[in-house]
Design a protein around this motif. Structure first.
Motif, mmCIF file in Angstrom:
data_model
loop_
_atom_site.group_PDB
_atom_site.id
_atom_site.type_symbol
_atom_site.label_atom_id
_atom_site.label_comp_id
_atom_site.label_asym_id
_atom_site.label_seq_id
_atom_site.Cartn_x
_atom_site.Cartn_y
_atom_site.Cartn_z
ATOM 1 N N UNK A 282 0.819 -1.212 0.000
ATOM 2 C CA UNK A 282 0.000 0.000 0.000
ATOM 3 C C UNK A 282 0.853 1.262 0.000
ATOM 4 N N UNK A 283 2.093 1.198 0.507
ATOM 5 C CA UNK A 283 2.931 2.381 0.559
ATOM 6 C C UNK A 283 2.547 3.299 1.702
ATOM 7 N N UNK A 284 3.254 4.413 1.812
ATOM 8 C CA UNK A 284 3.023 5.385 2.880
ATOM 9 C C UNK A 284 2.135 6.515 2.386
ATOM 10 N N UNK A 285 1.607 7.262 3.351
ATOM 11 C CA UNK A 285 0.831 8.459 3.036
ATOM 12 C C UNK A 285 1.529 9.656 3.663
ATOM 13 N N UNK A 286 1.704 10.720 2.883
ATOM 14 C CA UNK A 286 2.419 11.906 3.340
ATOM 15 C C UNK A 286 1.522 13.124 3.212
ATOM 16 N N UNK A 287 1.596 13.993 4.202
ATOM 17 C CA UNK A 287 0.972 15.307 4.055
ATOM 18 C C UNK A 287 2.061 16.316 3.742
ATOM 19 N N UNK A 288 1.894 17.046 2.659
ATOM 20 C CA UNK A 288 2.822 18.111 2.266
ATOM 21 C C UNK A 288 2.069 19.426 2.372
ATOM 22 N N UNK A 289 2.520 20.281 3.262
ATOM 23 C CA UNK A 289 1.815 21.536 3.495
ATOM 24 C C UNK A 289 2.060 22.509 2.346
ATOM 25 N N UNK A 290 0.993 23.155 1.900
ATOM 26 C CA UNK A 290 1.068 24.076 0.763
ATOM 27 C C UNK A 290 1.337 25.499 1.251
ATOM 28 N N UNK A 291 2.399 25.645 2.038
ATOM 29 C CA UNK A 291 2.823 26.912 2.625
ATOM 30 C C UNK A 291 1.805 27.370 3.667
ATOM 31 N N UNK A 292 2.057 28.506 4.291
ATOM 32 C CA UNK A 292 1.232 29.007 5.376
ATOM 33 C C UNK A 292 -0.201 29.235 4.882
ATOM 34 N N UNK A 293 -1.153 28.670 5.629
ATOM 35 C CA UNK A 293 -2.548 28.835 5.265
ATOM 36 C C UNK A 293 -2.961 28.082 4.020
ATOM 37 N N UNK A 294 -2.092 27.217 3.514
ATOM 38 C CA UNK A 294 -2.427 26.449 2.310
ATOM 39 C C UNK A 294 -2.549 27.307 1.067
ATOM 40 N N UNK B 45 1.276 10.444 7.419
ATOM 41 C CA UNK B 45 -0.098 10.276 7.906
ATOM 42 C C UNK B 45 -0.301 8.800 8.255
ATOM 43 N N UNK B 46 -0.908 8.531 9.397
ATOM 44 C CA UNK B 46 -1.090 7.153 9.828
ATOM 45 C C UNK B 46 -2.072 6.414 8.924
ATOM 46 N N UNK B 47 -1.938 5.081 8.887
ATOM 47 C CA UNK B 47 -2.831 4.258 8.076
ATOM 48 C C UNK B 47 -4.273 4.400 8.544
ATOM 49 N N UNK B 48 -4.470 4.536 9.855
ATOM 50 C CA UNK B 48 -5.814 4.680 10.398
ATOM 51 C C UNK B 48 -6.504 5.927 9.858
ATOM 52 N N UNK B 49 -5.766 7.032 9.820
ATOM 53 C CA UNK B 49 -6.355 8.272 9.334
ATOM 54 C C UNK B 49 -6.612 8.185 7.830
ATOM 55 N N UNK B 50 -5.679 7.563 7.093
ATOM 56 C CA UNK B 50 -5.910 7.480 5.649
ATOM 57 C C UNK B 50 -7.125 6.619 5.326
#
Length: 331
Positions: free
Chosen positions: A1-13, A144-149
């Protein structure tokens, strides 16, 4: 399944619409330059130390770890999430390329990027409080954890959002607030513990001034047990006059130390305040309770609690010793 990553789109998205339209996610740290040729975490740490010498070591390590993950750990096929705060939408996609570098991307501010195949959008309001909390990190990149995804997967598959009752949401938010408060309190105590003895003495004097007293602080050297004298007039003529002893060390204060302090409180109207960041033994509290003159024993927890209560009234000189920021929370 691989990993899940959150990449922030700078301040305030703010870059989320650009991330979507260009089918990319990108990170900054422009002073570090092109990091694609770096291999080990140590390589990235050295680059950050060279690029940002004014930053603290922990900040350099945090930056190095995030860039290392983006360039070396994230894999093609991994899942990725970014947040558009203006629309309150999470974009969900799949990593489609290795890390690339373009010094002109986003006017050079976010030059390291990966191509993304965007697949879906999930409304933040449809997520549970637990998921919202876990996605609230200020880091640019985190796993991001598997549970949250699985929540994302269910919603993308057409599942109805789990409608928590207001009472349940309130309890989860209260738990989160208490956790935040507990962590903040420990961080403040850590900062206070790092002060040297003179700074601790000045902090205690500043607290007393914030409580409405005027203080006289003993100079460095033998003080015969009086670090601070606090009174309404500042001279000790008016009552109440408070004799203060400050001990800044790890060990507890015991019976002998309390008796020694009581010996310097000679006038009938005097009161004593004994501050010890190392705390007090049970016998020390017993000794204080039976003293002829009223005496309060204040450990690190008591000191920080009093500082937080009176912080707004503290003068600038005292606040510089312990800079704090106000955090607002929904009532």
């Amino acid at each position: 399944m691989g990993s899940t990553w959150l990449v922030r789109a700078d301040s305030g998205g703010r870059l989320a619409p650009e991330f979507k339209s260009r089918a990319i996610v990108a990170i900054g740290w422009i002073e570090a330059g092109n990091t694609l040729d770096l291999v080990t975490r140590e390589d990235f740490s050295q680059r950050m130390a060279d690029a940002y010498p004014e930053d603290s070591k922990p900040k350099q390590r945090s930056a190095a770890g995030q860039v290392f993950r983006f360039v070396r750990e994230v894999q093609v096929g991994d899942r990725v999430v970014t947040y558009d705060s203006a629309r309150r939408i999470y974009l969900v996609g799949r990593i489609a390329s290795a890390a690339r570098y373009d010094a002109t991307l986003f006017e050079g501010e976010f030059p390291t990027y990966r191509q993304i195949e965007w697949l879906h959008e999930v409304a933040r309001d449809d997520l549970t409080v637990k998921a919202k909390n876990s996605l609230g990190s200020t880091l640019t990149l985190f796993k991001v954890s598997a549970e949250i995804y699985r929540e994302f997967e269910a919603l993308m598959g057409g599942a109805q959002p789990q409608q928590a009752s207001e009472e349940d949401e309130g309890l989860e938010e209260e738990d989160l607030l208490q956790d935040l408060q507990a962590r903040s309190l420990e961080f403040i105590k850590d900062r206070v513990s790092k002060l040297d003895w003179e700074q601790m003495q000045d902090l205690t004097a500043g607290l007393l001034r914030a409580m409405g007293y005027k203080t006289r602080v003993s100079p460095s050297g033998p003080d015969r047990g009086k670090d601070i004298v606090a009174s309404p007039d500042g001279f000790g003529f008016e009552q109440p006059r408070i004799i203060v002893e400050v001990k800044h060390r790890r060990g507890q204060m015991g019976t002998q130390e309390v008796r020694g302090f009581l010996a310097v409180i000679r006038h009938p109207g005097d009161k004593g305040l004994y501050v010890s960041t190392g705390g007090f033994s049970r016998e020390a509290y017993y000794e204080a309770e039976r003293a002829n003159n009223p005496i309060t024993l204040m450990d690190l927890d008591d000191l920080v609690e009093a500082i937080l209560e009176h912080y707004e009234a503290m003068d600038l000189e005292t606040r510089v010793l312990l800079p704090l920021k106000r955090v607002y929370w929904p009532a």
